[in-house]
Design an enzyme around this catalytic site. Structure first.
Site, PDB file in Angstrom:
ATOM      1  N   TYR A  29       0.839  -1.204   0.000  1.00 45.76           N
ATOM      2  CA  TYR A  29       0.000   0.000   0.000  1.00 45.76           C
ATOM      3  C   TYR A  29       0.873   1.254   0.000  1.00 45.76           C
ATOM      4  O   TYR A  29       0.616   2.209  -0.758  1.00 45.76           O
ATOM      5  CB  TYR A  29      -0.921  -0.022   1.222  1.00 45.76           C
ATOM      6  CG  TYR A  29      -1.710   1.242   1.427  1.00 45.76           C
ATOM      7  CD1 TYR A  29      -2.758   1.579   0.577  1.00 45.76           C
ATOM      8  CD2 TYR A  29      -1.396   2.121   2.467  1.00 45.76           C
ATOM      9  CE1 TYR A  29      -3.476   2.753   0.745  1.00 45.76           C
ATOM     10  CE2 TYR A  29      -2.112   3.294   2.649  1.00 45.76           C
ATOM     11  CZ  TYR A  29      -3.152   3.608   1.787  1.00 45.76           C
ATOM     12  OH  TYR A  29      -3.844   4.771   1.949  1.00 45.76           O
ATOM     13  N   GLU A  51     -11.567   6.875   5.297  1.00 46.04           N
ATOM     14  CA  GLU A  51     -10.961   7.587   6.426  1.00 46.04           C
ATOM     15  C   GLU A  51     -12.012   7.838   7.503  1.00 46.04           C
ATOM     16  O   GLU A  51     -11.712   7.784   8.706  1.00 46.04           O
ATOM     17  CB  GLU A  51     -10.341   8.910   5.963  1.00 46.04           C
ATOM     18  CG  GLU A  51      -9.066   8.764   5.149  1.00 46.04           C
ATOM     19  CD  GLU A  51      -7.898   8.190   5.942  1.00 46.04           C
ATOM     20  OE1 GLU A  51      -7.967   8.166   7.194  1.00 46.04           O
ATOM     21  OE2 GLU A  51      -6.921   7.754   5.332  1.00 46.04           O
ATOM     22  N   TRP A  59      -5.958   1.625  10.456  1.00 42.08           N
ATOM     23  CA  TRP A  59      -6.024   1.530   9.002  1.00 42.08           C
ATOM     24  C   TRP A  59      -5.920   0.076   8.549  1.00 42.08           C
ATOM     25  O   TRP A  59      -6.500  -0.313   7.533  1.00 42.08           O
ATOM     26  CB  TRP A  59      -4.930   2.377   8.349  1.00 42.08           C
ATOM     27  CG  TRP A  59      -4.897   2.248   6.857  1.00 42.08           C
ATOM     28  CD1 TRP A  59      -3.878   1.799   6.089  1.00 42.08           C
ATOM     29  CD2 TRP A  59      -5.969   2.561   5.940  1.00 42.08           C
ATOM     30  NE1 TRP A  59      -4.229   1.800   4.753  1.00 42.08           N
ATOM     31  CE2 TRP A  59      -5.506   2.262   4.633  1.00 42.08           C
ATOM     32  CE3 TRP A  59      -7.264   3.044   6.098  1.00 42.08           C
ATOM     33  CZ2 TRP A  59      -6.302   2.447   3.500  1.00 42.08           C
ATOM     34  CZ3 TRP A  59      -8.057   3.230   4.962  1.00 42.08           C
ATOM     35  CH2 TRP A  59      -7.566   2.931   3.689  1.00 42.08           C
TER      36      TRP A  59
END
Length: 205
Positions: A29, A51, A59
């Protein structure tokens, strides 16, 4: 002051931002997505939505569920999400593949409607969001702050437009990920790649 360097060696031995070490899936990522400039409206809406879902969570949790989120929210096509009714909302609340938080689910549906309006006003979400890009000469040292004046301004403007779950910290995380600030640490092997991508990038107007 910590003597711990802000970078670690990646799987290829090259230096990367230290947060890559937090989970095995983070390196890909980090290398392929985080910080590279984005002008695709759906990707921008997706990231801001994810988010919002991340608020209070990690995350890693969201990234692990991202593909399921995409299926559940019609690929984050905000024109489609804007048409979600109570039945679709209830189906999402029952979907174990995503984060089943009523407030966040309702916020994404609500924000999709605001996104349709924003796109109509500015021509694209990208044209709107890139107005808030952080000038590199004004940026803080990478990964030393959790928000910035531009993120505060973005969050304030979105709130004025009726958006939900988009505070300054969320706005800054969005800006970091979508390339509105290059927050890779100086030693990171990807920092230069992001900078070069930004040099080639044509800012939407």
């Amino acid at each position: 002051m910590s003597d711990t360097p802000p970078f670690i060696a990646g799987t290829d031995g090259q230096p990367r931002c230290r947060w890559c070490a937090a989970a095995p899936e983070f390196e890909a990522y980090h290398d392929r997505e985080w910080g590279f400039p984005v002008d695709d409206d759906i990707r921008l809406f997706e990231k801001l939505s994810l988010e919002a879902f991340q608020s209070g969570l990690s995350w890693r949790t969201i990234l692990a569920k991202r593909e399921h989120f995409r299926r559940a929210f019609e690929g984050f096509d905000f024109h489609k999400v804007a048409r979600f009714d109570d039945a679709r909302r209830d189906a999402l609340l029952a979907d174990e593949g995503i984060v089943r938080h009523r407030g966040k689910i309702e916020a994404v549906i609500h924000n999709a409607r605001r996104a349709v309006d924003l796109q109509a006003e500015h021509g694209s979400l990208a044209a709107y969001f890139w107005r808030f890009e952080i000038d590199p000469t004004q940026a803080a040292e990478p990964q030393t702050v959790s928000t910035a004046p531009q993120a505060v301004a973005l969050a304030k403007d979105l709130k004025k437009r009726g958006w939900k779950f988009v505070g300054p910290t969320t706005a800054y995380a969005f800006m970091q990920a979508m390339g509105l600030v290059n927050d890779h640490v100086e030693a990171c092997v990807i920092r230069r790649q992001v900078a070069e991508a930004r040099d080639r990038f044509v800012v939407p107007r």
